[in-house]
Design a protein around this motif. Structure first.
Motif, PDB file in Angstrom:
ATOM      1  N   PRO A  41      33.647 -41.337 -87.731  1.00 28.50           N
ATOM      2  CA  PRO A  41      33.391 -42.784 -87.376  1.00 28.50           C
ATOM      3  C   PRO A  41      33.927 -42.917 -86.051  1.00 28.50           C
ATOM      4  O   PRO A  41      34.504 -42.182 -85.278  1.00 28.50           O
ATOM      5  N   CYS A  42      33.423 -44.301 -85.353  1.00 27.89           N
ATOM      6  CA  CYS A  42      33.667 -44.672 -83.905  1.00 27.89           C
ATOM      7  C   CYS A  42      35.230 -44.424 -83.958  1.00 27.89           C
ATOM      8  O   CYS A  42      35.906 -44.920 -84.852  1.00 27.89           O
ATOM      9  N   ASP A  82      22.340 -40.052 -72.771  1.00 28.69           N
ATOM     10  CA  ASP A  82      22.909 -41.305 -73.267  1.00 28.69           C
ATOM     11  C   ASP A  82      24.382 -40.802 -73.334  1.00 28.69           C
ATOM     12  O   ASP A  82      24.564 -39.960 -74.165  1.00 28.69           O
ATOM     13  N   TYR A  83      25.411 -41.586 -73.019  1.00 27.11           N
ATOM     14  CA  TYR A  83      26.934 -41.450 -73.556  1.00 27.11           C
ATOM     15  C   TYR A  83      27.064 -41.914 -74.768  1.00 27.11           C
ATOM     16  O   TYR A  83      26.532 -43.166 -75.011  1.00 27.11           O
ATOM     17  N   VAL A  84      27.533 -41.430 -75.814  1.00 25.13           N
ATOM     18  CA  VAL A  84      27.798 -41.862 -77.091  1.00 25.13           C
ATOM     19  C   VAL A  84      29.218 -41.205 -77.392  1.00 25.13           C
ATOM     20  O   VAL A  84      29.716 -40.327 -76.757  1.00 25.13           O
ATOM     21  N   THR A 127      28.703 -44.449 -89.027  1.00 25.88           N
ATOM     22  CA  THR A 127      27.696 -43.544 -89.067  1.00 25.88           C
ATOM     23  C   THR A 127      26.888 -43.217 -87.545  1.00 25.88           C
ATOM     24  O   THR A 127      26.425 -42.288 -87.462  1.00 25.88           O
ATOM     25  N   ILE A 128      26.765 -44.267 -86.877  1.00 31.58           N
ATOM     26  CA  ILE A 128      25.947 -43.973 -85.469  1.00 31.58           C
ATOM     27  C   ILE A 128      26.643 -44.583 -84.537  1.00 31.58           C
ATOM     28  O   ILE A 128      27.700 -45.168 -84.528  1.00 31.58           O
ATOM     29  N   GLU A 155      35.815 -38.586 -70.738  1.00 37.07           N
ATOM     30  CA  GLU A 155      36.406 -37.146 -71.114  1.00 37.07           C
ATOM     31  C   GLU A 155      36.937 -37.104 -72.617  1.00 37.07           C
ATOM     32  O   GLU A 155      36.964 -36.340 -73.255  1.00 37.07           O
ATOM     33  N   THR A 156      37.947 -38.153 -72.729  1.00 38.69           N
ATOM     34  CA  THR A 156      38.463 -38.677 -74.243  1.00 38.69           C
ATOM     35  C   THR A 156      37.614 -38.787 -75.259  1.00 38.69           C
ATOM     36  O   THR A 156      37.449 -38.431 -76.457  1.00 38.69           O
ATOM     37  N   TYR A 157      36.633 -39.743 -75.046  1.00 41.18           N
ATOM     38  CA  TYR A 157      35.864 -40.423 -76.147  1.00 41.18           C
ATOM     39  C   TYR A 157      34.267 -40.091 -76.273  1.00 41.18           C
ATOM     40  O   TYR A 157      33.704 -40.226 -77.194  1.00 41.18           O
TER      41      TYR A 157
END
Length: 164
Positions: A103-104, A96-98, A60-61, A86-88
């Motif tokens: 889901p992850c 911030d990069y997330v 979820t986060i 670029e991919t993820y």
């Protein structure tokens, strides 16, 4: 399963306002030993909670991916940093990069993390139930109590231990 954790998500949602107020009051108790309770409560919580049965956080986060995390994970995956980003990843509203989606993308069907050995610092430290971070960010903690049964458990145990 501990009785405290039965229907924990529903109870956490119902108690969000009260839990937020409790956490805000706890901030003023710092220095009075309240934070010293956390390591033992953290250990106690994880005798009742199995992350691999839940993985609510990964579903979820997103953690923040800081520069050292990006370097380490890119190397672990054998990717250039720019390709990894670029991919993820994407930049959120806080800069911030997330991860791009939930889901992850590193969470497997078995709830194991495919980059566990190189995971971001936020993942390593989550759910912050053993540190002052638990009090420092009450908004995050009360939200996390609806995502992670360990956070809910520690919060409920603190409410019994600390009289405000």
């Amino acid at each position: 399963m501990d009785e405290l954790l039965i229907n924990w998500q529903q109870k956490a949602r119902e108690q969000q306002k009260a839990n937020k107020q409790f956490l805000q009051k706890l901030q003023t108790k710092r220095g009075r030993g309240v934070e010293k309770l956390l390591p033992d409560l953290h250990e106690e919580a994880f005798t009742h909670v199995d992350c691999l049965k839940c993985a609510g956080c990964c579903k979820t986060i997103s953690p923040r991916f800081k520069t050292p995390d990006i370097k380490r994970i890119s190397k672990y995956l054998g990717m250039r940093e720019s390709v990894f980003i670029e991919t993820y990843l994407h930049l959120d509203e806080d800069g911030d990069y997330v991860v791009k989606s939930s889901p992850c993308p590193f969470l497997g069907a078995d709830n194991y993390c495919s980059i566990y050995e190189a995971r971001p610092g936020d993942c390593h430290n989550y759910p912050y139930t053993d540190s002052y971070e638990f009090f420092k960010r009450p908004n995050t903690t009360y939200l996390n109590s609806t995502i992670c049964p360990a956070v809910y458990y520690v919060l409920e145990r603190l409410k019994k231990e600390v009289k405000l």
